[in-house]
Design a protein around this motif. Structure first.
Motif, PDB file in Angstrom:
ATOM      1  N   HIS A 156      -6.622  -5.012  -5.551  1.00 52.59           N
ATOM      2  CA  HIS A 156      -5.445  -4.257  -5.134  1.00 52.59           C
ATOM      3  C   HIS A 156      -5.813  -2.786  -5.170  1.00 52.59           C
ATOM      4  N   PRO A 157      -5.882  -2.131  -4.012  1.00 52.80           N
ATOM      5  CA  PRO A 157      -6.319  -0.739  -4.018  1.00 52.80           C
ATOM      6  C   PRO A 157      -5.294   0.222  -4.601  1.00 52.80           C
ATOM      7  N   GLY A 158      -4.118  -0.235  -4.884  1.00 54.19           N
ATOM      8  CA  GLY A 158      -3.102   0.650  -5.434  1.00 54.19           C
ATOM      9  C   GLY A 158      -2.177   1.162  -4.349  1.00 54.19           C
ATOM     10  N   VAL A 159      -1.030   1.669  -4.778  1.00 58.75           N
ATOM     11  CA  VAL A 159      -0.070   2.173  -3.799  1.00 58.75           C
ATOM     12  C   VAL A 159      -0.256   3.686  -3.670  1.00 58.75           C
ATOM     13  N   SER A 160      -0.048   4.182  -2.468  1.00 61.03           N
ATOM     14  CA  SER A 160      -0.147   5.617  -2.255  1.00 61.03           C
ATOM     15  C   SER A 160       1.263   6.183  -2.292  1.00 61.03           C
ATOM     16  N   LYS A 161       1.440   7.247  -3.029  1.00 61.95           N
ATOM     17  CA  LYS A 161       2.764   7.844  -3.110  1.00 61.95           C
ATOM     18  C   LYS A 161       2.881   9.056  -2.190  1.00 61.95           C
ATOM     19  N   GLY A 162       1.971   9.191  -1.259  1.00 67.75           N
ATOM     20  CA  GLY A 162       2.006  10.362  -0.391  1.00 67.75           C
ATOM     21  C   GLY A 162       0.881  11.287  -0.804  1.00 67.75           C
ATOM     22  N   ASP A 216       7.993   9.973  10.745  1.00 73.74           N
ATOM     23  CA  ASP A 216       6.855  10.875  10.580  1.00 73.74           C
ATOM     24  C   ASP A 216       7.305  12.328  10.541  1.00 73.74           C
ATOM     25  N   ARG A 217       8.294  12.640  11.345  1.00 78.23           N
ATOM     26  CA  ARG A 217       8.766  14.013  11.360  1.00 78.23           C
ATOM     27  C   ARG A 217       9.245  14.425   9.973  1.00 78.23           C
ATOM     28  N   LYS A 218       9.816  13.440   9.270  1.00 81.89           N
ATOM     29  CA  LYS A 218      10.368  13.772   7.964  1.00 81.89           C
ATOM     30  C   LYS A 218       9.325  13.677   6.848  1.00 81.89           C
ATOM     31  N   PHE A 219       8.403  12.727   6.959  1.00 79.64           N
ATOM     32  CA  PHE A 219       7.580  12.398   5.801  1.00 79.64           C
ATOM     33  C   PHE A 219       6.090  12.626   5.946  1.00 79.64           C
ATOM     34  N   THR A 271       0.804  -1.223   0.000  1.00 81.39           N
ATOM     35  CA  THR A 271       0.000   0.000   0.000  1.00 81.39           C
ATOM     36  C   THR A 271       0.832   1.265   0.000  1.00 81.39           C
ATOM     37  N   GLU A 272       2.105   1.202   0.406  1.00 81.97           N
ATOM     38  CA  GLU A 272       2.877   2.443   0.491  1.00 81.97           C
ATOM     39  C   GLU A 272       4.059   2.394  -0.451  1.00 81.97           C
ATOM     40  N   ALA A 273       4.126   3.337  -1.366  1.00 82.96           N
ATOM     41  CA  ALA A 273       5.234   3.343  -2.310  1.00 82.96           C
ATOM     42  C   ALA A 273       6.454   4.070  -1.755  1.00 82.96           C
ATOM     43  N   ILE A 274       6.262   4.867  -0.700  1.00 82.04           N
ATOM     44  CA  ILE A 274       7.403   5.601  -0.144  1.00 82.04           C
ATOM     45  C   ILE A 274       8.374   4.621   0.504  1.00 82.04           C
ATOM     46  N   VAL A 275       7.804   3.624   1.196  1.00 85.35           N
ATOM     47  CA  VAL A 275       8.627   2.721   1.997  1.00 85.35           C
ATOM     48  C   VAL A 275       9.100   1.521   1.173  1.00 85.35           C
ATOM     49  N   SER A 276       8.222   0.991   0.271  1.00 94.55           N
ATOM     50  CA  SER A 276       8.571  -0.216  -0.479  1.00 94.55           C
ATOM     51  C   SER A 276       9.031   0.125  -1.881  1.00 94.55           C
ATOM     52  N   THR A 277      10.027  -0.623  -2.377  1.00 91.54           N
ATOM     53  CA  THR A 277      10.538  -0.346  -3.708  1.00 91.54           C
ATOM     54  C   THR A 277       9.762  -1.096  -4.783  1.00 91.54           C
ATOM     55  N   GLU A 278       9.082  -2.191  -4.436  1.00 94.00           N
ATOM     56  CA  GLU A 278       8.305  -2.939  -5.425  1.00 94.00           C
ATOM     57  C   GLU A 278       6.954  -3.275  -4.839  1.00 94.00           C
ATOM     58  N   THR A 279       5.996  -3.483  -5.738  1.00 97.98           N
ATOM     59  CA  THR A 279       4.671  -3.915  -5.268  1.00 97.98           C
ATOM     60  C   THR A 279       4.679  -5.425  -5.129  1.00 97.98           C
TER      61      THR A 279
END
Lengths: 174, 195
Positions: free
Chosen positions: A137-143, B152-155, A38-46
């Motif tokens: 798959h709800p998709g990844v959030s990029k922030g 969290d502070r950063k992102f 669900t999170e693209a910031i933290v993970s490099t691949e789905t």
């Protein structure tokens, strides 16, 4: 002697169907749990993980299964718990977009028929899977779509503009 | 005499090397050989957020690997929670020239440095192999798991912080405006009516 012959043939008739059908799964019941990134910031691949239990009425255990997800065919991983299997897929975020995915599970026989159909160019829908699992798959959030700092700057500029234009208006009218 | 003996020596050495190479090459034809890699598919390792570990096993040998087992024991239960996936899995056979992949998603419960070590792979290289071959995957090495507060502070979008800031700036904007408005409304002359 005749009776013994009849008994033997009766036993054979009763046993042979089960022997022949011993490998395939009768009335399969599947319970699945899925995970999608669900999170693209933290993970490099789905990543998709489909963990399921498959039980058959004829108690076939430890089956060699193959999964087909949207055209990708791969063997199913067995775990140390009985009847619990796992299918894992990983790829770029762009290649695994959001939407519904269907996992079709085949046993050995079904898999060889599937391969044959793929090689001869026939439609793979003709091969019937043991069972299939669908998940979303709800998709990844990029922030957030727009950065909060950007919004704050825009509002500050607007307030300043409003004040400045009012001031110049007053000065000019004076 | 000496030259002849030296030549004979060289021929012997060459013969031994060729036969060894030939033997090892023919060995490859009938046995399976697995290479296993373990990767962490994360850009940031954050406490309380998903950590994805991918295992890929390649069969570079000439025949299928049988009874392949992957055992992952390097993530202690009190430090990592399994979100999805199994740490102890097996495949009945891996065909030559193919690969299989397995993914497990964990969640770190503590922050700090963690050394990601190898997982264990065991398989039978051929059907009539006497015993299973045990090997290890690659180890990703040491990684730092960031605490959730620092991440969290950063992102995080800090929306609440910005709202509080906006509310705090309101006095410095509204007080002068109110003063101006009050004086304006007191001294503003009404528009002269057209006759």
């Amino acid at each position: 002697m005749e009776f013994a012959g009849k008994m033997i043939s009766l036993v054979v008739l009763l046993v042979v169907p089960f022997v022949v059908l011993g490998d395939s799964c009768l009335s399969p019941e599947v319970k699945a749990e899925t995970y999608t990134t669900t999170e693209a910031i933290v993970s490099t691949e789905t990543v998709f993980i489909v963990q399921f239990t498959l039980t058959c009425k004829n108690k076939v255990r430890d089956m060699n299964l193959y999964a087909d997800i949207n055209g990708r065919t791969l063997p199913v991983t067995k775990t140390d718990k009985p009847d619990l299997y796992q299918v894992s897929i990983s790829d770029d975020h762009k290649k695994l977009s959001s939407g519904k995915y269907e996992v079709r599970l085949y046993d050995e026989e079904g898999y060889s028929m599937l391969r044959k159909a793929q090689r001869s160019g026939e439609s793979v829908d003709s091969v019937k899977p043991v069972t299939s699992i669908t998940f979303n798959h709800p998709g990844v959030s990029k922030g957030p779509f727009v950065q909060s700092e950007f919004v704050a700057v825009v509002i500050a500029v607007l307030v300043w503009y409003f004040a400045y234009s009012t001031r110049s208006q007053l000065q000019s009218s004076n | 005499m000496l030259a002849a003996r030296r030549r004979k020596m060289k021929l012997w050495v060459l013969a031994v090397l060729i036969s060894f190479a030939g033997y090892s090459l023919s060995e490859e034809e009938n046995v399976a050989r697995l290479l296993a890699s373990k990767n962490v598919l994360n850009q940031y390792l954050v406490e309380g957020r998903d950590l994805t570990v991918q295992y890929t096993i390649f069969n570079i040998g000439g025949s299928a690997a049988l009874d392949v087992n992957l055992k992952e024991e390097s993530f202690p239960e009190q430090d990592f929670e399994v979100v999805k996936g199994n740490l102890n899995v097996k495949w009945e056979r891996i065909a030559p020239g193919t690969n299989v992949s397995h993914v497990v998603v964990l969640r770190p419960l503590q922050f700090g440095y963690f050394n990601f070590t190898a997982a264990e792979v065991s398989y039978k290289p051929s059907e009539n192999a006497a015993s299973a071959v045990v090997g290890f995957t690659s180890a990703p090495g040491e990684g730092g798991i960031v605490g959730s507060k620092d991440f969290d502070r950063k992102f995080s979008p800090h929306v609440l912080d910005w709202l509080v800031f906006a509310i705090m700036t309101l006095p410095s904007l509204t007080i002068p405006f109110l003063l101006f408005y009050r004086s304006k409304s007191r001294y503003d002359t009404p528009k002269p009516k057209k006759n």
